[in-house]
Design a protein around this motif. Sequence first.
Motif, PDB file in Angstrom:
ATOM      1  N   PHE A 204      40.870 -37.954 -42.165  1.00  0.00           N
ATOM      2  CA  PHE A 204      40.111 -36.822 -42.664  1.00  0.00           C
ATOM      3  C   PHE A 204      40.330 -36.867 -44.172  1.00  0.00           C
ATOM      4  CE2 PHE A 204      39.059 -32.517 -43.819  1.00  0.00           C
ATOM      5  CZ  PHE A 204      37.882 -32.351 -43.101  1.00  0.00           C
ATOM      6  N   VAL A 205      39.299 -37.364 -44.870  1.00  0.00           N
ATOM      7  CA  VAL A 205      39.452 -37.750 -46.269  1.00  0.00           C
ATOM      8  C   VAL A 205      38.722 -36.762 -47.173  1.00  0.00           C
ATOM      9  CG1 VAL A 205      39.051 -39.627 -47.902  1.00  0.00           C
ATOM     10  CG2 VAL A 205      39.474 -40.148 -45.498  1.00  0.00           C
ATOM     11  N   THR A 206      39.450 -36.133 -48.090  1.00  0.00           N
ATOM     12  CA  THR A 206      38.769 -35.191 -48.985  1.00  0.00           C
ATOM     13  C   THR A 206      38.953 -35.546 -50.454  1.00  0.00           C
ATOM     14  OG1 THR A 206      40.674 -33.727 -49.018  1.00  0.00           O
ATOM     15  CG2 THR A 206      38.976 -33.263 -47.375  1.00  0.00           C
ATOM     16  N   ARG A 207      39.889 -36.463 -50.759  1.00  0.00           N
ATOM     17  CA  ARG A 207      40.065 -36.851 -52.160  1.00  0.00           C
ATOM     18  C   ARG A 207      41.016 -38.039 -52.246  1.00  0.00           C
ATOM     19  NH1 ARG A 207      44.799 -32.671 -53.014  1.00  0.00           N
ATOM     20  NH2 ARG A 207      45.940 -33.772 -51.403  1.00  0.00           N
ATOM     21  N   LYS A 208      41.084 -38.599 -53.447  1.00  0.00           N
ATOM     22  CA  LYS A 208      41.963 -39.730 -53.699  1.00  0.00           C
ATOM     23  C   LYS A 208      43.394 -39.218 -53.839  1.00  0.00           C
ATOM     24  CE  LYS A 208      42.563 -43.515 -56.914  1.00  0.00           C
ATOM     25  NZ  LYS A 208      41.972 -44.321 -57.957  1.00  0.00           N
ATOM     26  N   GLY A 209      44.348 -39.980 -53.349  1.00  0.00           N
ATOM     27  CA  GLY A 209      45.747 -39.618 -53.555  1.00  0.00           C
ATOM     28  C   GLY A 209      46.500 -39.337 -52.272  1.00  0.00           C
TER      29      GLY A 209
END
Lengths: 328, 117
Positions: free
Chosen positions: A286-291
């Motif tokens: 569940f990907v919402t941003r880099k890092g």
Amino acid sequence: MTTTSTDRRSRKGMGRWALTVGGFAVASVAIGTVLLASRWSQIPAIVATHWGPGGGVDATMSRSSFVLTTALLLLGLTAFFGLIARNLPSDGRRLLAATASGTTALIAVLTYGTVLTQAGLSDPYKAVISARVIVAAVVLVVVTATALWRLNPLPPPAVRAPGANLSTDARTTDTALGERLAWVGRAAPAGWAMGILGIIFAAATAASWVAGGWTAVIPLAAGALTVVMLSARVVINDNGIRVASAGIPWLRVPLDEVRGASGSSINPFVDFGGFGMRYGRSKRGFVTRKGEALLLEQADGTKTYVSINHADQAAAVVNTLLRRRPRD
Amino acid sequence: MLFRIDALSRQPIFEQVAASVRRQLSEGELAVGDRLPPAKEVAGALQVNLHTILRAYQLLRDEGLVDLRRGRGAVVVGTNPTALAGLRDAVHALVSAAAAAGMPQAEVIRLIKEEST
């Protein structure tokens, strides 16, 4: 040895996938071809196969090469989806069964349907796309995707093997015996990224409102959906790990299916090709941003990532909850 | 953010929830401007009553650690547990010690008055 058994376990359900999705593609080609053959004498020798933006025909094909090309396209596409499905986690594979068959249904109805409606035409350039074909395509896509979703249930989950406890160097958090732990966080883009998204969707809504009126509903709905999807709650407790936004559950991983957790880092485009709920080779996220991201290593070999702040702390909580319930 | 409660503890659950927040403030896991998760989410995650969490958040507001605004939720406005929070812990310890010694409440209050004069 471990990898072999893991791979075999994670491919459970692939036979059923190939049988149902492949079977649907073969049946679609067979039905389309038989329908065409039954009206072969009425179908023009040259058929219209593509329409330009203005609605005019801009490509034609001989009817026999149409039959061949369409069959190859539908079967080839399904084979391609099948290759991808082999390496997906089981829930991703199930989703692909629905989307792959839905795509097959869409293409099959649009191609065979538009050519069948050309029966009796003398000039293929006068062919039009009938609204009935489009309605039939939409209905069949929904029916097919639902049916294939049902036909490909999730295999029983792989649980941690008895005695397979955490490695001693896994980070945990100190707790008193009997203490109840719960970790609550958010999987969301950085505030500035969310702001830019909001501005883009607001501008698109305003622009289409000025230009056309009611079409402004589309960017408005898309924007609202994106913002809702990208601001999810992450809860970790005795029930496992749950990611949900506005009542929509994106991910649920019971503790028994987890081997261990750690703090990790992801790059949305490099690792997952984008944002949201993503699937990849034996991984999902569940990907919402880099890092920063929480990484859950699952018993079936799947790696599950969730974008969150304080991923180390969250991983320590998962490991602590796991250590408390040894399976032996 | 991490919440921990111990059902066997004598400390009320809402105070334990507030203590979880204070602990993370002092450990630097929470900073000024951070938002606490909605009370409803925390209540669901810990499987306790919503009002228990709301009471904990109100306690933190009274201590000047968070700001509660309708629609914005609980936002951290101070990071150092105030003297009030320290006092609560001291009172808790005092009450426990008095109970252990079998000293009646009136006697404890007399001792406090004696100490402050």
